[in-house]
Design a protein around this motif. Structure first.
Motif, PDB file in Angstrom:
ATOM      1  N   UNK A   5       0.583  34.956 -42.569  1.00 30.06           N
ATOM      2  CA  UNK A   5       1.117  34.650 -41.241  1.00 30.06           C
ATOM      3  C   UNK A   5       0.221  35.276 -40.175  1.00 30.06           C
ATOM      4  N   UNK A   6       0.077  34.591 -39.064  1.00 27.06           N
ATOM      5  CA  UNK A   6      -0.689  35.121 -37.938  1.00 27.06           C
ATOM      6  C   UNK A   6       0.012  34.753 -36.638  1.00 27.06           C
ATOM      7  N   UNK A   7      -0.409  35.377 -35.576  1.00 33.88           N
ATOM      8  CA  UNK A   7       0.142  35.050 -34.249  1.00 33.88           C
ATOM      9  C   UNK A   7      -0.956  34.521 -33.335  1.00 33.88           C
ATOM     10  N   UNK A   8      -1.801  33.688 -33.955  1.00 34.30           N
ATOM     11  CA  UNK A   8      -2.921  33.122 -33.210  1.00 34.30           C
ATOM     12  C   UNK A   8      -2.585  31.809 -32.544  1.00 34.30           C
ATOM     13  N   UNK A   9      -3.522  30.871 -32.622  1.00 31.90           N
ATOM     14  CA  UNK A   9      -3.378  29.595 -31.915  1.00 31.90           C
ATOM     15  C   UNK A   9      -2.328  28.682 -32.530  1.00 31.90           C
ATOM     16  N   UNK A  10      -2.063  28.820 -33.810  1.00 27.75           N
ATOM     17  CA  UNK A  10      -1.097  27.964 -34.476  1.00 27.75           C
ATOM     18  C   UNK A  10      -1.659  26.582 -34.781  1.00 27.75           C
ATOM     19  N   UNK A  11      -0.825  25.748 -35.372  1.00 27.40           N
ATOM     20  CA  UNK A  11      -1.210  24.377 -35.732  1.00 27.40           C
ATOM     21  C   UNK A  11      -0.241  23.429 -35.042  1.00 27.40           C
ATOM     22  N   UNK A  12      -0.734  22.470 -34.264  1.00 31.54           N
ATOM     23  CA  UNK A  12       0.168  21.495 -33.637  1.00 31.54           C
ATOM     24  C   UNK A  12       0.991  20.762 -34.694  1.00 31.54           C
ATOM     25  N   UNK A  13       2.267  20.522 -34.392  1.00 32.31           N
ATOM     26  CA  UNK A  13       3.166  19.887 -35.359  1.00 32.31           C
ATOM     27  C   UNK A  13       2.648  18.522 -35.803  1.00 32.31           C
ATOM     28  N   UNK A  14       2.004  17.797 -34.910  1.00 32.80           N
ATOM     29  CA  UNK A  14       1.507  16.465 -35.254  1.00 32.80           C
ATOM     30  C   UNK A  14       0.357  16.515 -36.244  1.00 32.80           C
ATOM     31  N   UNK A  15      -0.285  17.667 -36.383  1.00 35.72           N
ATOM     32  CA  UNK A  15      -1.448  17.788 -37.267  1.00 35.72           C
ATOM     33  C   UNK A  15      -1.133  18.580 -38.521  1.00 35.72           C
ATOM     34  N   UNK A  16       0.144  18.951 -38.723  1.00 38.17           N
ATOM     35  CA  UNK A  16       0.493  19.835 -39.832  1.00 38.17           C
ATOM     36  C   UNK A  16       0.145  19.233 -41.187  1.00 38.17           C
ATOM     37  N   UNK A  17       0.259  17.909 -41.329  1.00 39.75           N
ATOM     38  CA  UNK A  17      -0.019  17.277 -42.619  1.00 39.75           C
ATOM     39  C   UNK A  17      -1.475  16.854 -42.760  1.00 39.75           C
ATOM     40  N   UNK A  18      -2.209  16.842 -41.679  1.00 34.00           N
ATOM     41  CA  UNK A  18      -3.590  16.347 -41.733  1.00 34.00           C
ATOM     42  C   UNK A  18      -4.612  17.440 -41.974  1.00 34.00           C
ATOM     43  N   UNK A  19      -4.239  18.689 -41.710  1.00 35.72           N
ATOM     44  CA  UNK A  19      -5.249  19.755 -41.773  1.00 35.72           C
ATOM     45  C   UNK A  19      -5.692  20.060 -43.195  1.00 35.72           C
ATOM     46  N   UNK A  20      -4.972  19.546 -44.199  1.00 36.43           N
ATOM     47  CA  UNK A  20      -5.371  19.799 -45.579  1.00 36.43           C
ATOM     48  C   UNK A  20      -6.321  18.730 -46.109  1.00 36.43           C
TER      49      UNK A  20
END
Length: 457
Positions: free
Chosen positions: A385-400
């Motif tokens: 876990x981190x408290x950085x920039x995060x991942x936009x919800x729309x891209x959660x499935x695409x980043x892999x």
């Protein structure tokens, strides 16, 4: 397979419906036959009584008394009740105490609760009353108690006969539902392996399920073709990567040598250094692609052994802690007990390292990254876990996906392959890698999958 699972299975429910249908149809057919037969018998009795009453009304007293006595004793159509009343209703002959309350019309009437005497039990009876020429009334009756007794006996016999039929149908349904459910679970497990990335897995074929085996054979042929096409596609990418790597190494060596020989202050030194950095980045991407291909292709299960996920997280914490301090990020480790699982320690170490490196990359100075390895309800979980920039919800499935990068991280170095490698390693170990909002930041979870049998429950 547990009884609870079996009780919820569709084959057993269908067997229950089938057994109930057999019971209802069998009972309905027998009841219909019985009712039709009974009605025909009662109709015959009604006609006989009407004829008897008509004949009796036309006979003289002596002949009538003799005939009625015979009817009460020896006649196969024996009458249960006979009586002769005068016009005032007084009994002249017979075994009835009083005149029944029926019309004197020569027709047969059904009395559902006739009492021949005050102390007698009521019983269904057929009665006919007919007037004689002298005003007397002749009454004939037949008890239907034996018919009702036969009805009750029939119902009991039917119930006793249906119970074994229903039990046998349910037993057969239970047997075949267990076989069918076990078969479906085998297919489900094989599909789960394929979904997890093992394209070499195939659906099992058994004899005795010809229709299903025909479909499975077609699916397996389709999987063979998919595996072949995926292998060709992967081979193209691997060949391109291999073919590119050698000339890139040569180009880098030439540029590196040119940079060494170039005099200080030469105008070409800066472009050459920039080209070398780009070459290094390209070669890193090629190496990552070859690494993903090797993991997906070899399926290194032969190297599986017992590993401690908590210990691996501890080792990676020690490795990344100096880097985190240099960047000004607080790196913490939630210590817990040993979590022993079977797997490839080197691959698992690589997957978790990619997650930690990714978190440190996206966390600004003054932020924090937390590593935790836990076992909840028997399922292992590793969280970064981190408290950085995060991942936009729309891209959660695409980043892999390969080369996929979040829009808010386009300014940071990377080829977009680290998470793809981690996700590939997770699937190899029967785990899944997911990302969620850490509010702020991102929380990557590497978790064991729920077994298929438990998930169905």
């Amino acid at each position: 397979m547990s009884l609870r699972d079996l009780s919820r299975s569709t084959p057993l429910r269908l067997a229950g419906v089938f057994a109930l249908t057999i019971v209802l149809l069998t009972g309905g057919v027998f009841a219909f036959v019985y009712e039709v037969t009974t009605e025909a018998r009662v109709a015959q009795l009604k006609k006989v009584f009407s004829d008897e009453a008509e004949t009796a009304a036309a006979s003289d007293d002596a002949r009538l008394r003799r005939a009625l006595s015979l009817r009460l004793t020896r006649d196969f159509r024996r009458l249960d009740y006979v009586a002769l009343f005068d016009s005032s209703g007084r009994i002249l002959f017979g075994n009835l105490e009083r005149k029944p309350d029926i019309p004197v019309d020569g027709r047969t009437h059904y009395l559902p609760g006739f009492r021949p005497a005050d102390e007698a039990e009521p019983e269904p009876t057929l009665m006919v009353a007919r007037a004689r020429p002298n005003g007397d009334v002749i009454v004939l009756g037949r008890s239907l108690a034996n018919v009702e007794m036969l009805r009750s006996l029939f119902n009991q016999t039917l119930a006793y006969a249906i119970l074994p039929v229903a039990a046998g149908a349910l037993a057969l349904g239970f047997f075949f539902s267990r076989r069918t459910a076990a078969r479906i679970h085998e297919i489900d497990d094989a599909i789960a392996e394929i979904v997890n990335g093992d394209l070499r897995a195939r659906l099992p074929i058994r004899s005795g399920f010809e229709e299903l085996d025909g479909v499975i054979a077609s699916v397996n042929e389709m999987l063979d073709e998919i595996e072949r096409l995926m292998g060709q596609l992967a081979a193209v990418g691997d060949n391109i990567a291999h073919d590119l790597r050698a000339p890139l190494v040569n180009v880098r060596a030439i540029l590196d040598q040119a940079l060494v020989e170039a005099p200080k202050g030469a105008a070409l030194r800066q472009p050459v250094q920039t080209a070398l950095r780009q070459l290094d980045r390209t070669m890193t991407t090629i190496d990552a692609l070859l690494r993903v291909s090797a993991i997906e292709g070899e399926r290194r299960r032969s190297a599986f052994a017992e590993m401690d996920l908590a210990e691996i997280c501890g080792e990676l914490f020690d490795f990344f802690e100096p880097l985190a301090k240099a960047k000004g990020v607080e790196l913490t480790l939630a210590k817990g007990g040993a979590i022993i699982r079977r797997g490839d320690p080197d691959l698992m170490r690589e997957a978790i390292a990619n997650l930690i490196d990714n978190a440190l990359k996206f966390t600004p100075r003054g932020g924090s990254v937390k590593i935790a390895a836990t076992a909840e309800e028997g399922l292992a979980r590793v969280e970064v876990c981190d408290n950085g920039r995060g991942v936009p919800a729309a891209e959660a499935h695409d980043i892999f996906r390969r080369f996929a990068r979040a829009e808010n991280g386009a300014d940071l170095p990377g080829a977009g392959l680290g998470l793809s490698i981690a996700e590939t390693i997770a699937r190899l170990h029967g785990m899944e890698l997911v990302v969620a909002d850490n509010a702020p930041g991102a929380r990557f979870t590497l978790a064991e999958r729920v077994p298929a049998a438990e998930e169905r429950r």
